[in-house]
Design a protein around this motif. Structure first.
Motif, PDB file in Angstrom:
ATOM      1  N   VAL A  62     -25.732  99.471 -14.726  1.00 44.38           N
ATOM      2  CA  VAL A  62     -25.096  98.282 -14.150  1.00 44.38           C
ATOM      3  C   VAL A  62     -26.162  97.252 -13.773  1.00 44.38           C
ATOM      4  O   VAL A  62     -27.218  97.597 -13.253  1.00 44.38           O
ATOM      5  CB  VAL A  62     -24.257  98.661 -12.905  1.00 44.38           C
ATOM      6  N   THR A  63     -25.864  95.976 -14.039  1.00 44.52           N
ATOM      7  CA  THR A  63     -26.786  94.899 -13.689  1.00 44.52           C
ATOM      8  C   THR A  63     -26.267  94.125 -12.476  1.00 44.52           C
ATOM      9  O   THR A  63     -25.086  94.202 -12.135  1.00 44.52           O
ATOM     10  CB  THR A  63     -26.948  93.909 -14.857  1.00 44.52           C
ATOM     11  N   ARG A  64     -27.145  93.377 -11.858  1.00 41.75           N
ATOM     12  CA  ARG A  64     -26.751  92.527 -10.731  1.00 41.75           C
ATOM     13  C   ARG A  64     -25.681  91.530 -11.170  1.00 41.75           C
ATOM     14  O   ARG A  64     -24.741  91.251 -10.427  1.00 41.75           O
ATOM     15  CB  ARG A  64     -27.971  91.786 -10.190  1.00 41.75           C
ATOM     16  N   GLU A  65     -25.816  90.998 -12.360  1.00 44.44           N
ATOM     17  CA  GLU A  65     -24.850  90.031 -12.871  1.00 44.44           C
ATOM     18  C   GLU A  65     -23.464  90.659 -13.028  1.00 44.44           C
ATOM     19  O   GLU A  65     -22.453  90.031 -12.737  1.00 44.44           O
ATOM     20  CB  GLU A  65     -25.332  89.449 -14.208  1.00 44.44           C
ATOM     21  N   GLN A  66     -23.419  91.898 -13.483  1.00 49.54           N
ATOM     22  CA  GLN A  66     -22.137  92.591 -13.636  1.00 49.54           C
ATOM     23  C   GLN A  66     -21.466  92.811 -12.284  1.00 49.54           C
ATOM     24  O   GLN A  66     -20.248  92.682 -12.170  1.00 49.54           O
ATOM     25  CB  GLN A  66     -22.324  93.926 -14.355  1.00 49.54           C
ATOM     26  N   VAL A  67     -22.259  93.129 -11.274  1.00 51.24           N
ATOM     27  CA  VAL A  67     -21.698  93.307  -9.932  1.00 51.24           C
ATOM     28  C   VAL A  67     -21.099  91.997  -9.444  1.00 51.24           C
ATOM     29  O   VAL A  67     -19.987  91.958  -8.923  1.00 51.24           O
ATOM     30  CB  VAL A  67     -22.760  93.828  -8.941  1.00 51.24           C
ATOM     31  N   GLN A  68     -21.819  90.900  -9.630  1.00 52.22           N
ATOM     32  CA  GLN A  68     -21.311  89.600  -9.189  1.00 52.22           C
ATOM     33  C   GLN A  68     -20.052  89.213  -9.962  1.00 52.22           C
ATOM     34  O   GLN A  68     -19.084  88.727  -9.378  1.00 52.22           O
ATOM     35  CB  GLN A  68     -22.375  88.520  -9.344  1.00 52.22           C
ATOM     36  N   GLN A  69     -20.027  89.446 -11.260  1.00 48.01           N
ATOM     37  CA  GLN A  69     -18.838  89.139 -12.055  1.00 48.01           C
ATOM     38  C   GLN A  69     -17.637  89.960 -11.586  1.00 48.01           C
ATOM     39  O   GLN A  69     -16.525  89.439 -11.479  1.00 48.01           O
ATOM     40  CB  GLN A  69     -19.106  89.393 -13.541  1.00 48.01           C
ATOM     41  N   ALA A  70     -17.851  91.233 -11.302  1.00 49.60           N
ATOM     42  CA  ALA A  70     -16.764  92.083 -10.813  1.00 49.60           C
ATOM     43  C   ALA A  70     -16.289  91.608  -9.449  1.00 49.60           C
ATOM     44  O   ALA A  70     -15.080  91.570  -9.178  1.00 49.60           O
ATOM     45  CB  ALA A  70     -17.220  93.537 -10.743  1.00 49.60           C
ATOM     46  N   ALA A  71     -17.218  91.210  -8.588  1.00 46.20           N
ATOM     47  CA  ALA A  71     -16.843  90.709  -7.265  1.00 46.20           C
ATOM     48  C   ALA A  71     -16.010  89.439  -7.392  1.00 46.20           C
ATOM     49  O   ALA A  71     -15.005  89.269  -6.693  1.00 46.20           O
ATOM     50  CB  ALA A  71     -18.093  90.445  -6.423  1.00 46.20           C
ATOM     51  N   GLN A  72     -16.408  88.555  -8.271  1.00 47.26           N
ATOM     52  CA  GLN A  72     -15.660  87.311  -8.460  1.00 47.26           C
ATOM     53  C   GLN A  72     -14.265  87.582  -9.025  1.00 47.26           C
ATOM     54  O   GLN A  72     -13.311  86.895  -8.673  1.00 47.26           O
ATOM     55  CB  GLN A  72     -16.430  86.369  -9.385  1.00 47.26           C
ATOM     56  N   LYS A  73     -14.147  88.590  -9.839  1.00 48.71           N
ATOM     57  CA  LYS A  73     -12.862  88.901 -10.458  1.00 48.71           C
ATOM     58  C   LYS A  73     -11.926  89.667  -9.524  1.00 48.71           C
ATOM     59  O   LYS A  73     -10.728  89.386  -9.472  1.00 48.71           O
ATOM     60  CB  LYS A  73     -13.086  89.720 -11.732  1.00 48.71           C
ATOM     61  N   PHE A  74     -12.473  90.636  -8.779  1.00 52.15           N
ATOM     62  CA  PHE A  74     -11.615  91.548  -8.026  1.00 52.15           C
ATOM     63  C   PHE A  74     -11.611  91.357  -6.513  1.00 52.15           C
ATOM     64  O   PHE A  74     -10.678  91.799  -5.845  1.00 52.15           O
ATOM     65  CB  PHE A  74     -12.006  93.000  -8.330  1.00 52.15           C
ATOM     66  N   LEU A  75     -12.640  90.748  -5.950  1.00 52.60           N
ATOM     67  CA  LEU A  75     -12.735  90.608  -4.494  1.00 52.60           C
ATOM     68  C   LEU A  75     -12.358  89.200  -4.067  1.00 52.60           C
ATOM     69  O   LEU A  75     -13.203  88.365  -3.797  1.00 52.60           O
ATOM     70  CB  LEU A  75     -14.146  90.963  -4.012  1.00 52.60           C
ATOM     71  N   SER A  76     -11.085  88.959  -3.986  1.00 51.58           N
ATOM     72  CA  SER A  76     -10.577  87.647  -3.620  1.00 51.58           C
ATOM     73  C   SER A  76     -10.232  87.618  -2.132  1.00 51.58           C
ATOM     74  O   SER A  76      -9.486  88.483  -1.652  1.00 51.58           O
ATOM     75  CB  SER A  76      -9.323  87.329  -4.444  1.00 51.58           C
ATOM     76  N   PRO A  77     -10.743  86.633  -1.388  1.00 54.28           N
ATOM     77  CA  PRO A  77     -10.457  86.565   0.048  1.00 54.28           C
ATOM     78  C   PRO A  77      -8.964  86.475   0.366  1.00 54.28           C
ATOM     79  O   PRO A  77      -8.523  86.968   1.401  1.00 54.28           O
ATOM     80  CB  PRO A  77     -11.181  85.302   0.508  1.00 54.28           C
ATOM     81  N   ASP A  78      -8.175  85.897  -0.507  1.00 52.40           N
ATOM     82  CA  ASP A  78      -6.742  85.783  -0.233  1.00 52.40           C
ATOM     83  C   ASP A  78      -5.998  87.106  -0.453  1.00 52.40           C
ATOM     84  O   ASP A  78      -4.830  87.219  -0.111  1.00 52.40           O
ATOM     85  CB  ASP A  78      -6.111  84.661  -1.054  1.00 52.40           C
ATOM     86  N   ARG A  79      -6.691  88.116  -0.993  1.00 49.46           N
ATOM     87  CA  ARG A  79      -6.088  89.434  -1.163  1.00 49.46           C
ATOM     88  C   ARG A  79      -6.704  90.460  -0.216  1.00 49.46           C
ATOM     89  O   ARG A  79      -6.449  91.639  -0.320  1.00 49.46           O
ATOM     90  CB  ARG A  79      -6.250  89.913  -2.602  1.00 49.46           C
ATOM     91  N   GLU A  80      -7.505  89.989   0.715  1.00 51.13           N
ATOM     92  CA  GLU A  80      -8.199  90.870   1.642  1.00 51.13           C
ATOM     93  C   GLU A  80      -7.228  91.421   2.681  1.00 51.13           C
ATOM     94  O   GLU A  80      -6.366  90.703   3.196  1.00 51.13           O
ATOM     95  CB  GLU A  80      -9.297  90.082   2.343  1.00 51.13           C
ATOM     96  N   VAL A  81      -7.360  92.695   2.972  1.00 56.96           N
ATOM     97  CA  VAL A  81      -6.537  93.350   3.990  1.00 56.96           C
ATOM     98  C   VAL A  81      -7.473  94.037   4.962  1.00 56.96           C
ATOM     99  O   VAL A  81      -8.441  94.686   4.557  1.00 56.96           O
ATOM    100  CB  VAL A  81      -5.593  94.400   3.348  1.00 56.96           C
ATOM    101  N   SER A  82      -7.202  93.902   6.220  1.00 58.46           N
ATOM    102  CA  SER A  82      -8.018  94.604   7.217  1.00 58.46           C
ATOM    103  C   SER A  82      -7.110  95.265   8.227  1.00 58.46           C
ATOM    104  O   SER A  82      -5.971  94.830   8.445  1.00 58.46           O
ATOM    105  CB  SER A  82      -8.987  93.644   7.900  1.00 58.46           C
ATOM    106  N   SER A  83      -7.617  96.318   8.816  1.00 54.77           N
ATOM    107  CA  SER A  83      -6.872  97.009   9.855  1.00 54.77           C
ATOM    108  C   SER A  83      -7.850  97.479  10.911  1.00 54.77           C
ATOM    109  O   SER A  83      -9.039  97.615  10.657  1.00 54.77           O
ATOM    110  CB  SER A  83      -6.076  98.184   9.286  1.00 54.77           C
ATOM    111  N   SER A  84      -7.358  97.727  12.080  1.00 55.21           N
ATOM    112  CA  SER A  84      -8.201  98.246  13.152  1.00 55.21           C
ATOM    113  C   SER A  84      -7.442  99.300  13.917  1.00 55.21           C
ATOM    114  O   SER A  84      -6.224  99.276  13.988  1.00 55.21           O
ATOM    115  CB  SER A  84      -8.692  97.124  14.058  1.00 55.21           C
ATOM    116  N   LEU A  85      -8.186 100.225  14.460  1.00 61.75           N
ATOM    117  CA  LEU A  85      -7.584 101.313  15.230  1.00 61.75           C
ATOM    118  C   LEU A  85      -7.881 101.139  16.700  1.00 61.75           C
ATOM    119  O   LEU A  85      -8.857 100.679  17.108  1.00 61.75           O
ATOM    120  CB  LEU A  85      -8.130 102.662  14.767  1.00 61.75           C
TER     121      LEU A  85
END
Length: 85
Positions: A62-85
């Motif tokens: 895996v390359t740094r560029e591939q990680v960034q491309q995957a992050a841009q594709k799959f890690l969208s702030p509008d789909r972020e979910v968080s929870s706390s206990l």
């Protein structure tokens, strides 16, 4: 998430993740029980008893560029979910 999407990860971050993936395979194989557990998990979950070795080998490519491309594709702030206990 935003930093990875925008700037990517450092070479050290990638190297750390790659070392971790390789070390996990080595440590799992230190005992017969650990090796059996990893092989059984690979067989049950991925239909491949050698899955962990193949995964660790793939992570090394895996390359740094591939990680960034995957992050841009799959890690969208509008789909972020968080929870706390």
């Amino acid at each position: 998430v935003e930093r990875v999407r925008g700037e990517g990860i450092s070479g050290e971050e990638l190297a750390r993740a790659q070392r971790h993936a390789a070390a996990r395979v080595v440590y799992a194989a230190q005992t017969a029980e650990g090796l059996a557990r990893e092989m059984a998990h690979g067989l049950i979950a991925m239909h491949d008893p050698d899955y962990q070795h193949r995964y660790a080998d793939a992570v090394q490519l895996v390359t740094r560029e591939q990680v960034q491309q995957a992050a841009q594709k799959f890690l969208s702030p509008d789909r972020e979910v968080s929870s706390s206990l």
